[in-house]
Design a protein around this motif. Structure first.
Motif, mmCIF file in Angstrom:
data_model
loop_
_atom_site.group_PDB
_atom_site.id
_atom_site.type_symbol
_atom_site.label_atom_id
_atom_site.label_comp_id
_atom_site.label_asym_id
_atom_site.label_seq_id
_atom_site.Cartn_x
_atom_site.Cartn_y
_atom_site.Cartn_z
ATOM 1 N N ASN A 127 14.584 -29.589 -15.174
ATOM 2 C CA ASN A 127 13.490 -28.746 -14.707
ATOM 3 C C ASN A 127 13.319 -28.858 -13.200
ATOM 4 O OD1 ASN A 127 12.366 -27.523 -17.109
ATOM 5 N ND2 ASN A 127 11.663 -29.559 -17.715
ATOM 6 N N THR A 131 8.821 -25.501 -12.881
ATOM 7 C CA THR A 131 8.979 -25.139 -14.297
ATOM 8 C C THR A 131 8.635 -26.261 -15.264
ATOM 9 O OG1 THR A 131 11.320 -25.820 -14.318
ATOM 10 C CG2 THR A 131 10.834 -23.534 -13.699
ATOM 11 N N ARG A 132 8.473 -27.484 -14.765
ATOM 12 C CA ARG A 132 8.399 -28.639 -15.653
ATOM 13 C C ARG A 132 7.201 -28.593 -16.596
ATOM 14 N NH1 ARG A 132 9.021 -34.931 -13.753
ATOM 15 N NH2 ARG A 132 10.222 -35.501 -15.615
ATOM 16 N N SER A 135 7.200 -25.810 -19.296
ATOM 17 C CA SER A 135 8.295 -25.951 -20.260
ATOM 18 C C SER A 135 8.034 -27.097 -21.232
ATOM 19 C CB SER A 135 9.618 -26.172 -19.525
ATOM 20 O OG SER A 135 9.942 -25.052 -18.739
ATOM 21 N N ASP A 153 13.539 -34.169 -20.446
ATOM 22 C CA ASP A 153 13.891 -33.522 -19.196
ATOM 23 C C ASP A 153 14.096 -34.538 -18.083
ATOM 24 O OD1 ASP A 153 11.226 -34.242 -18.347
ATOM 25 O OD2 ASP A 153 11.201 -32.481 -17.040
#
Length: 451
Positions: A127, A131-132, A135, A153
């Protein structure tokens, strides 16, 4: 260029608690940029890749394939926001079919393969800082996804955008987040190294990684490919697809004349006067699918030997600090491509795969295709083509942004009988309809309805 400008950039990264591997890589690329490096690869320095092994001709023992997939981890690049489509969150959160997103279908593919091969098959996303959170919040709806205590991630690094004039870090108080950018997906390697994830994966018994873009639903787990890669002993392999006249923009692999090493050449690494060579699908008959296979142990060995800096070719990405404001200061983003790492690994190889392993969504044109009856969605999360030839779709500017696309396309037309669909101006697809043959919808000057 002034070393003071470089030190200002490095100090900004230290203050933001960026890891040392990322800082070292940024220094490397800043110095390349300051020296005037362009990354251009001349046509006379390479020869085409003409005859790689083909997936459809492989003979891999089923037991070997199963053993290899049991030592494999799936890594998906998930750092992109899809800003060209007007998105402000991870592109993989877009619904693809039946309300299910890219993330949902990737999870379905992995869970199916785990059951089929009795494999742990971890799924890990790279990520970005943009976006982390969204998501991971979405993935929380899939309990039990993480395995062996491994994370779901790891975070792609961030680096300062640098001023085109002077190469110092840009300041943009109106939105300080715009002062930062990801270093391109070539950051995969320093991010794996700097976060300690590569050691954690090897320590948990995983030897191989299958890496692909999160928006490419074709790159599903494949035990045959895993078995072939394991048997090859190669440190690195790239999947390539046969090019057609419509595949002129993507990068391609080539063989460096000086030492016979496979390398990747992208558009940005091609001189304007040699673009006719780059776009010639007969001269360079395969394009790079950006699906990679890594031997994690051999990759780690190279990272150790190079102190975390692989030294991939520089990509100078020139933009404005605020992409939506063309009058904002001109900046350079220092990037690299993960596929360019093929030149770092002696013995790296390539394999030709079918177009079913290359289904990326870069625009709403591809999204329309995936949502249409050109593809069937299986219980295993895989999209399978229902036609011999995928029709060409060109929706035009009115459909470029996802909000406009969803407003104009509320009922996806049947495209199974289509050769092509070209749309100009706003046409509403809001009732069941069929596209047959080559259809060209002109701009009528006012909204129309396709029936």
């Amino acid at each position: 260029m002034s070393e003071t400008a470089l030190e200002q950039c490095l100090e900004k990264m230290r203050a933001a608690d960026i890891n040392q591997a990322a800082i070292d890589n940024f220094r490397h690329y800043w110095q390349l940029c300051a020296s005037g490096a362009t990354g251009i690869i001349g046509e006379d320095t390479i020869r085409p890749l003409l005859d790689p092994p083909r997936l459809d001709q492989l003979e891999v023992d089923e037991a070997d394939a199963r053993a290899a997939i049991q030592q494999t981890v799936m890594i998906k690049l998930n750092g992109g926001l899809g800003t060209s489509m007007g998105l402000e969150a991870a592109k993989t959160l877009l619904p693809v079919r039946d309300g299910r997103t890219f993330l949902d279908l990737i999870v379905a593919q992995v869970l199916d393969a785990r059951q089929r091969y009795d494999a742990r098959l971890p799924l890990v996303f790279m990520n970005s800082f943009r976006t982390r959170d969204d998501s991971l919040a979405h993935l929380a709806g899939h309990p039990g996804l993480a395995v062996d205590g491994l994370p779901l991630d790891f975070l792609q690094n961030a680096e300062p955008k640098i001023l085109a004039d002077g190469l110092g870090p840009v300041s943009w108080p109106a939105d300080p987040a715009l002062e930062w950018c990801p270093p391109g997906h070539g950051d995969l390697y320093p991010a794996l190294w700097g976060t300690g994830l590569i050691d954690a994966l090897i320590g948990a018994g995983f030897r191989y990684a299958s890496v692909a873009n999160g928006d490419n639903l074709g790159a599903a787990p494949n035990a045959t490919l895993a078995g072939w890669f394991a048997a090859s002993g190669a440190p690195y392999a790239a999947e390539v697809c046969p090019r057609t006249v419509n595949d002129r923009k993507g990068g391609h692999l080539a063989i460096r004349v000086s030492d016979g090493q496979l390398i990747l050449r992208d558009t940005a690494q091609t001189a304007p006067e040699e673009m006719h060579y780059f776009t010639d699908e007969h001269r360079h008959p395969y394009f790079h699918a950006n699906n990679l296979w890594l031997d994690l142990v051999q990759v780690r060995d190279i990272l150790v030997a190079r102190h975390g800096v692989l030294g991939l070719p520089l990509i100078r990405n020139e933009k404005t600090v605020d992409p939506s404001d063309p009058t904002s200061p001109k900046v350079i983003q220092l990037e690299s491509a993960m596929g360019a790492a093929i030149e770092v690994f002696p013995g790296a190889t390539a394999i030709a795969v079918g177009r079913d392993r290359f289904l990326p969504v870069k625009t709403t044109n591809e999204l329309l295709l995936l949502r249409s009856d050109v593809f069937d969605l299986g219980a295993d999360g895989r999209l399978r083509s229902t036609v011999d030839r995928i029709p060409e779709v060109d929706l035009g500017a009115d459909y470029k942004l996802i909000d406009d696309f969803d407003r104009l396309v509320t009922v996806v037309p049947s495209l199974r009988g289509a050769e092509s669909l070209r749309v100009r101006g706003p046409w509403y697809f809001d009732a069941p309809a069929r596209v047959t043959g080559a259809v060209d919808l002109p701009d009528a000057g006012e909204p129309r309805h396709y029936r």
